[in-house]
Design a protein around this motif. Structure first.
Motif, PDB file in Angstrom:
ATOM      1  N   PRO A 266       0.886  -1.181  -0.059  1.00 45.70           N
ATOM      2  CA  PRO A 266       0.010   0.146   0.088  1.00 45.70           C
ATOM      3  C   PRO A 266       0.836   1.274   0.124  1.00 45.70           C
ATOM      4  CG  PRO A 266      -0.116  -1.169   2.112  1.00 45.70           C
ATOM      5  CD  PRO A 266       0.802  -2.004   1.324  1.00 45.70           C
ATOM      6  N   LYS A 267       0.418   2.397  -0.517  1.00 42.74           N
ATOM      7  CA  LYS A 267       0.866   3.754  -0.400  1.00 42.74           C
ATOM      8  C   LYS A 267       0.069   4.765   0.063  1.00 42.74           C
ATOM      9  CE  LYS A 267       4.596   3.269  -3.841  1.00 42.74           C
ATOM     10  NZ  LYS A 267       4.245   1.735  -3.818  1.00 42.74           N
ATOM     11  N   ILE A 268       0.247   5.475   0.628  1.00 43.45           N
ATOM     12  CA  ILE A 268      -0.380   6.747   1.214  1.00 43.45           C
ATOM     13  C   ILE A 268      -0.012   8.215   0.669  1.00 43.45           C
ATOM     14  CG2 ILE A 268      -1.359   5.351   3.225  1.00 43.45           C
ATOM     15  CD1 ILE A 268       0.835   6.938   5.025  1.00 43.45           C
ATOM     16  N   ALA A 269      -1.102   8.953   0.605  1.00 42.30           N
ATOM     17  CA  ALA A 269      -0.680  10.409   0.331  1.00 42.30           C
ATOM     18  C   ALA A 269      -1.106  10.995   1.716  1.00 42.30           C
ATOM     19  CB  ALA A 269      -1.350  10.856  -0.729  1.00 42.30           C
ATOM     20  N   ILE A 270      -0.311  12.017   2.108  1.00 45.74           N
ATOM     21  CA  ILE A 270      -0.545  12.815   3.348  1.00 45.74           C
ATOM     22  C   ILE A 270      -0.457  14.292   3.342  1.00 45.74           C
ATOM     23  CG2 ILE A 270      -0.016  13.128   5.907  1.00 45.74           C
ATOM     24  CD1 ILE A 270       1.680  10.389   5.730  1.00 45.74           C
ATOM     25  N   GLY A 271      -1.618  14.843   3.648  1.00 47.08           N
ATOM     26  CA  GLY A 271      -1.794  16.093   3.977  1.00 47.08           C
ATOM     27  C   GLY A 271      -1.775  16.904   4.993  1.00 47.08           C
ATOM     28  N   ILE A 272      -1.286  17.853   5.506  1.00 45.82           N
ATOM     29  CA  ILE A 272      -1.263  18.403   6.800  1.00 45.82           C
ATOM     30  C   ILE A 272      -1.468  19.796   6.799  1.00 45.82           C
ATOM     31  CG2 ILE A 272       0.275  18.541   8.990  1.00 45.82           C
ATOM     32  CD1 ILE A 272       1.891  16.316   6.821  1.00 45.82           C
ATOM     33  N   ALA A 273      -2.364  20.122   7.677  1.00 48.14           N
ATOM     34  CA  ALA A 273      -2.837  21.288   8.127  1.00 48.14           C
ATOM     35  C   ALA A 273      -2.474  21.766   9.762  1.00 48.14           C
ATOM     36  CB  ALA A 273      -4.151  21.872   7.849  1.00 48.14           C
ATOM     37  N   ARG A 274      -2.229  22.779  10.058  1.00 46.72           N
ATOM     38  CA  ARG A 274      -1.909  23.209  11.338  1.00 46.72           C
ATOM     39  C   ARG A 274      -2.803  24.163  11.884  1.00 46.72           C
ATOM     40  NH1 ARG A 274       4.155  24.986  10.808  1.00 46.72           N
ATOM     41  NH2 ARG A 274       3.265  25.865   8.973  1.00 46.72           N
ATOM     42  N   TYR A 275      -3.241  24.119  13.432  1.00 44.15           N
ATOM     43  CA  TYR A 275      -4.056  25.047  14.113  1.00 44.15           C
ATOM     44  C   TYR A 275      -3.252  25.584  15.374  1.00 44.15           C
ATOM     45  CZ  TYR A 275      -4.877  20.861  17.061  1.00 44.15           C
ATOM     46  OH  TYR A 275      -4.890  19.826  17.901  1.00 44.15           O
ATOM     47  N   PRO A 276      -3.088  26.793  15.542  1.00 38.94           N
ATOM     48  CA  PRO A 276      -3.964  27.887  14.849  1.00 38.94           C
ATOM     49  C   PRO A 276      -3.148  28.500  13.823  1.00 38.94           C
ATOM     50  CG  PRO A 276      -2.909  28.939  16.804  1.00 38.94           C
ATOM     51  CD  PRO A 276      -2.432  27.587  16.800  1.00 38.94           C
ATOM     52  N   VAL A 277      -2.157  28.008  13.284  1.00 36.97           N
ATOM     53  CA  VAL A 277      -1.395  28.549  12.044  1.00 36.97           C
ATOM     54  C   VAL A 277      -2.057  28.949  11.006  1.00 36.97           C
ATOM     55  CG1 VAL A 277       0.959  28.273  10.849  1.00 36.97           C
ATOM     56  CG2 VAL A 277       0.660  27.011  13.210  1.00 36.97           C
ATOM     57  N   ASP A 278      -2.796  27.522  10.541  1.00 37.62           N
ATOM     58  CA  ASP A 278      -3.504  27.805   9.513  1.00 37.62           C
ATOM     59  C   ASP A 278      -5.017  28.346   9.595  1.00 37.62           C
ATOM     60  OD1 ASP A 278      -1.313  26.911   7.659  1.00 37.62           O
ATOM     61  OD2 ASP A 278      -2.040  24.691   8.399  1.00 37.62           O
ATOM     62  N   SER A 279      -5.807  27.887  10.614  1.00 35.79           N
ATOM     63  CA  SER A 279      -6.762  28.489  10.893  1.00 35.79           C
ATOM     64  C   SER A 279      -7.139  28.033  12.335  1.00 35.79           C
ATOM     65  CB  SER A 279      -7.791  27.734   9.986  1.00 35.79           C
ATOM     66  OG  SER A 279      -9.275  27.901  10.475  1.00 35.79           O
ATOM     67  N   GLN A 287     -10.355  20.818   6.078  1.00 38.16           N
ATOM     68  CA  GLN A 287     -10.512  21.006   4.826  1.00 38.16           C
ATOM     69  C   GLN A 287      -9.223  21.230   4.319  1.00 38.16           C
ATOM     70  OE1 GLN A 287     -12.957  24.541   4.124  1.00 38.16           O
ATOM     71  NE2 GLN A 287     -12.493  24.475   1.879  1.00 38.16           N
ATOM     72  N   TYR A 288      -8.467  22.192   4.805  1.00 31.22           N
ATOM     73  CA  TYR A 288      -7.022  22.501   4.363  1.00 31.22           C
ATOM     74  C   TYR A 288      -6.198  21.186   4.377  1.00 31.22           C
ATOM     75  CZ  TYR A 288      -8.347  27.157   5.217  1.00 31.22           C
ATOM     76  OH  TYR A 288      -8.897  28.660   5.200  1.00 31.22           O
ATOM     77  N   ALA A 290      -7.106  18.199   3.777  1.00 32.18           N
ATOM     78  CA  ALA A 290      -7.773  17.473   2.644  1.00 32.18           C
ATOM     79  C   ALA A 290      -7.211  17.838   1.342  1.00 32.18           C
ATOM     80  CB  ALA A 290      -9.215  17.160   2.782  1.00 32.18           C
ATOM     81  N   LEU A 291      -7.108  19.234   1.429  1.00 33.07           N
ATOM     82  CA  LEU A 291      -6.544  19.887   0.233  1.00 33.07           C
ATOM     83  C   LEU A 291      -5.182  19.740  -0.048  1.00 33.07           C
ATOM     84  CD1 LEU A 291      -7.514  22.012  -1.784  1.00 33.07           C
ATOM     85  CD2 LEU A 291      -6.820  24.070  -0.363  1.00 33.07           C
ATOM     86  N   ALA A 292      -4.455  19.759   1.165  1.00 37.47           N
ATOM     87  CA  ALA A 292      -2.867  19.464   0.905  1.00 37.47           C
ATOM     88  C   ALA A 292      -2.745  18.153   0.742  1.00 37.47           C
ATOM     89  CB  ALA A 292      -2.229  19.836   2.392  1.00 37.47           C
ATOM     90  N   CYS A 293      -3.645  17.236   1.071  1.00 35.59           N
ATOM     91  CA  CYS A 293      -3.572  15.848   0.730  1.00 35.59           C
ATOM     92  C   CYS A 293      -3.762  15.813  -0.833  1.00 35.59           C
ATOM     93  CB  CYS A 293      -4.547  14.874   1.274  1.00 35.59           C
ATOM     94  SG  CYS A 293      -4.373  13.176   1.028  1.00 35.59           S
ATOM     95  N   ASN A 294      -4.801  16.474  -1.413  1.00 36.05           N
ATOM     96  CA  ASN A 294      -5.108  16.317  -2.980  1.00 36.05           C
ATOM     97  C   ASN A 294      -3.829  16.866  -3.558  1.00 36.05           C
ATOM     98  OD1 ASN A 294      -7.482  15.507  -3.354  1.00 36.05           O
ATOM     99  ND2 ASN A 294      -8.433  17.357  -3.306  1.00 36.05           N
ATOM    100  N   HIS A 295      -3.012  17.697  -3.018  1.00 40.15           N
ATOM    101  CA  HIS A 295      -1.871  18.335  -3.789  1.00 40.15           C
ATOM    102  C   HIS A 295      -0.544  17.352  -3.516  1.00 40.15           C
ATOM    103  CE1 HIS A 295      -2.143  22.468  -4.875  1.00 40.15           C
ATOM    104  NE2 HIS A 295      -3.218  22.330  -4.144  1.00 40.15           N
ATOM    105  N   ALA A 296      -0.593  16.625  -2.431  1.00 38.23           N
ATOM    106  CA  ALA A 296       0.447  15.427  -2.310  1.00 38.23           C
ATOM    107  C   ALA A 296       0.137  14.314  -3.341  1.00 38.23           C
ATOM    108  CB  ALA A 296       0.130  15.095  -0.870  1.00 38.23           C
ATOM    109  N   LEU A 297      -0.987  14.057  -3.612  1.00 37.55           N
ATOM    110  CA  LEU A 297      -1.218  12.996  -4.532  1.00 37.55           C
ATOM    111  C   LEU A 297      -0.782  13.334  -6.019  1.00 37.55           C
ATOM    112  CD1 LEU A 297      -5.116  12.379  -3.721  1.00 37.55           C
ATOM    113  CD2 LEU A 297      -3.423  10.720  -3.997  1.00 37.55           C
ATOM    114  N   ALA A 298      -0.726  14.466  -6.230  1.00 38.25           N
ATOM    115  CA  ALA A 298      -0.361  14.887  -7.513  1.00 38.25           C
ATOM    116  C   ALA A 298       1.312  15.060  -7.739  1.00 38.25           C
ATOM    117  CB  ALA A 298      -0.736  16.260  -7.926  1.00 38.25           C
ATOM    118  N   GLN A 309      -0.211  24.997   2.344  1.00 39.57           N
ATOM    119  CA  GLN A 309       0.186  26.351   2.065  1.00 39.57           C
ATOM    120  C   GLN A 309      -1.106  27.148   1.638  1.00 39.57           C
ATOM    121  OE1 GLN A 309       3.575  27.126   2.253  1.00 39.57           O
ATOM    122  NE2 GLN A 309       3.907  25.034   2.686  1.00 39.57           N
ATOM    123  N   THR A 310      -1.124  28.728   1.944  1.00 39.26           N
ATOM    124  CA  THR A 310      -2.224  29.391   1.443  1.00 39.26           C
ATOM    125  C   THR A 310      -2.505  29.240  -0.083  1.00 39.26           C
ATOM    126  OG1 THR A 310      -0.801  30.950   1.876  1.00 39.26           O
ATOM    127  CG2 THR A 310      -2.464  30.840   3.675  1.00 39.26           C
TER     128      THR A 310
END
Ligand code: C2E
Ligand code: MG
Ligand code: MG
Length: 593
Positions: A266-279, A287-288, A290-298, A309-310
């Motif tokens: 198996p392989k995984i893609a990981i997206g990370i967001a931080r609080y309160p840094v990002d929101s 949501q952020y 998940a968005l970072a994870c989409n970027h990671a996928l690509a 990242q913003t």
């Protein structure tokens, strides 16, 4: 050993018997008092003495009665209080033993009831807060935990800090399609287990306890849904630490994982967001991530990790804008089909065209499919757009037949369209509607779609082929397909991806891979098309390697219908173009006329 069941309210324990006893005692007291008074009379006591004694006896019996009833009703009052607490949802109540009378029986029944209530509440809680397949906390539990954590303040008034890892298990859906739910569920469980072991959640039990610890900021791995897991790590915001943990998670699942006797990597893609840094909103942080994870996928790397990242927000905004104008474009039919010719690698005559959709945006002008097809697929609009293209392409093909120009037309189809069980019927109905010969239409599907065991793919292919249409495998060589599976399917055309064309005209790996792919297609009894040829030497190399048809900017870019017709008529009327191509292919000239 089975505990002996005690029967409450039997014999001396029965309230009736006790009352009878009390009254017997009281009556005895009265009798004694009366007797004493009579003895007093005999000894010459005054007349008032029996009355006084009777009054005293009355007070004593009344007092005793009062005390007795209080003693008897105290447990009832206590039980009423306890029942009130239970009604309020407090199940941590302690119900004393009391006596062995009926009230004791009532207390015992209540104890049993509370025990069962506790069990069923725990079960309901488990069901409401946990994922049935993995046993991990579910999305709702995660939401509660994040809402408590993100945006809160610690004892020193400092905002809570931490990170949310959004983890997508790649290919899990494919495993599900190919090997069924049992395998994919087992694989998912094993992966979750490995991730927990590599994370600060340590083990499944601790993870459960952490998730259950209301109000305490502890690391928790939860199942978000589908192929996605979320790991919440309070107090971790340092990118270095986050990166190290992400690497550990990748490494944890990098080995072979067994599920129902099969082995997977198996392989995984990981997206990370931080609080309160990002929101400082739980929903936004999720949501952020998940968005970072989409970027990671690509990302074109093995360990796909991306920290939010913003500027990733811009991608969402763009997608929303595209979605908005796609909806308008569908309603206003602002799509236009362009045609790119395919040329025979032997006769150099035009054999057909590929229909390629464009969007005529009122402000932005012509927008290419690369920009809007992925969004249309994502937001479920591809079916509508695909239907417009199919309708247009089939009607155009029929019109050319009526004009005496037999031109094969191939149409690209997305996974989402193909997954619709009525797809083949829709295409056949369109052929009928426009009176278009089925053998002139080719449906292009991607290699990945062709090898997906989505129920119905093979049957759609069979239905389309039996109706006379051809099936082409597009962009061949990019999907890393299982060749055994691919060759099990029936298709007619294999289109070699244009990434192989770069370097096809030089001795080397690219050329040898292209040769092997072309040969493979021929051995499978397919027509092989090489697409993306831009130079005469690439055309020459493709022809020399034995492909059947060539498509590329060397001949023409995709054109509007009328431009294509002019181009085709010019080429048909003036055979010098074909001759020059032939010469180019043989290496005599270096450019098309
Ligand atoms: P595709 O099906 O592989 O189409 C070939 C793409 O390569 C076209 O891009 C074409 O313009 C481009 N191409 C052809 N020859 C050359 C060349 O020599 N050099 C270069 N650089 N490019 C060349 P286009 O039109 O932008 O389409 C991109 C992709 O969008 C298509 O790839 C196809 O996957 C998708 N697409 C296009 N129309 C539709 C449609 O109606 N439905 C669906 N589902 N997808 C479509
Ligand atoms: Mg195509
Ligand atoms: Mg292609």
């Amino acid at each position: 050993m089975r505990k002996k069941q005690f029967i409450y309210g039997r014999g001396f324990n029965a309230i009736g018997v006790r009352f009878t006893l009390i009254y017997t005692v009281l009556a005895a007291i009265c009798l004694i008092l009366v007797s004493v008074s009579l003895i007093g009379q005999d000894s010459g006591a005054t007349q008032e003495t029996p009355l006084k004694l009777a009054v005293v006896g009355l007070f004593i019996t009344a007092g005793l009665m009062f005390l007795m009833t209080r003693k008897l009703t105290r447990p009832i009052r206590q039980l009423t209080k306890i029942a009130d607490s239970i009604a309020k949802g407090e199940l941590d109540v302690r119900i004393p033993m009391f006596c062995r009378c009926e009230i004791g029986g009532l207390a015992a029944s209540m104890r049993l009831m509370v025990k069962r209530l506790r069990l069923s509440t725990a079960e309901t809680r488990q069901l409401a807060n946990h994922d049935l397949i993995t046993g991990l906390p579910n999305r709702y539990r995660l939401q509660t935990l994040l809402e408590r954590q993100v945006g809160s303040f610690d004892a020193n008034g400092q905002p809570a800090r931490g990170s949310v890892f959004f983890i997508d298990i790649l290919e899990l859906r494919k495993v599900n399609d190919r090997f069924g739910h049992e395998t994919s569920d087992t694989l998912l469980k094993s992966i979750a287990h490995l991730l927990i072991a590599a994370s600060p959640c340590r083990n499944d039990r601790e993870n459960m306890l952490n998730a259950a610890a209301d109000g305490l900021a502890r690391p928790v791995l939860a199942r978000f849904g589908g192929t996605e897991l979320v790991l919440s790590i309070p107090n971790m915001v340092d990118p270095m630490e986050i990166g190290a943990l992400a690497d550990r998670l990748h490494a944890a699942v990098a080995g072979i994982v067994e599920a129902t006797g099969r082995q997977f990597r198996p392989k995984i893609a990981i997206g990370i967001a931080r609080y309160p840094v990002d929101s400082d909103s739980a929903n936004k942080v999720k949501q952020y991530a998940a968005l970072a994870c989409n970027h990671a996928l690509a990302l074109p790397v093995l360990t796909k990790t991306a920290l939010f990242q913003t500027d990733m927000m811009q991608a969402i905004k763009n997608r929303e804008t595209i979605e908005h104008y796609l909806r308008t474009a569908i309603a206003a039919r602002q799509f236009e089909v362009y045609y790119q010719p395919k040329v025979s690698a032997s006769s150099w005559a035009v054999t057909g065209v590929e229909a390629l959709v464009r969007l005529n945006h009122p402000e932005r002008g012509v927008v290419g499919p690369g920009e809007f097809i992925p969004v249309a697929e994502m937001v479920g609009l591809i079916g509508d757009i695909g239907l417009i293209v199919l309708d247009e392409a089939i009607s155009q093909c029929a019109a050319w037949v009526r004009d005496g120009q037999t031109t094969e037309v191939s149409v690209n189809v997305s996974v989402e369209q193909f997954q619709n069980a009525t797809f083949a019927d829709t295409v056949i109905a369109l052929l009928r509607k426009h009176a278009c010969p089925a053998h002139l239409i080719t449906i292009e599907i991607t290699e990945t779609l062709a090898t997906t065991d989505v129920a119905g793919v093979a049957s759609q292919i069979t239905a389309l082929r039996s109706a006379g249409l051809s099936i082409a495998i597009d962009d061949f060589g990019t999907g890393y397909s299982n060749l055994v599976q691919l060759t099990g399917l029936k298709f007619d055309i294999l289109k070699v991806d244009r990434s192989f064309v770069t370097g096809i005209d030089f001795e080397g790996t690219s050329r040898e891979v292209s040769r092997a792919i072309i040969q493979l297609g021929k051995n499978l009894g397919c027509r092989v098309v090489v697409e993306g040829t831009e130079t005469s030497s690439q055309v020459a190399a493709a022809a020399q390697l034995g492909c059947d048809e060539i498509q590329g900017f060397y001949f023409s870019k995709p054109m509007k219908r009328c431009d294509f017709e002019t181009w085709r008529d010019l080429r048909t009327k003036n055979p010098v173009h074909a001759s020059l191509d032939m010469l180019a292919a043989s290496g005599f000239v270096s450019a098309s006329a």
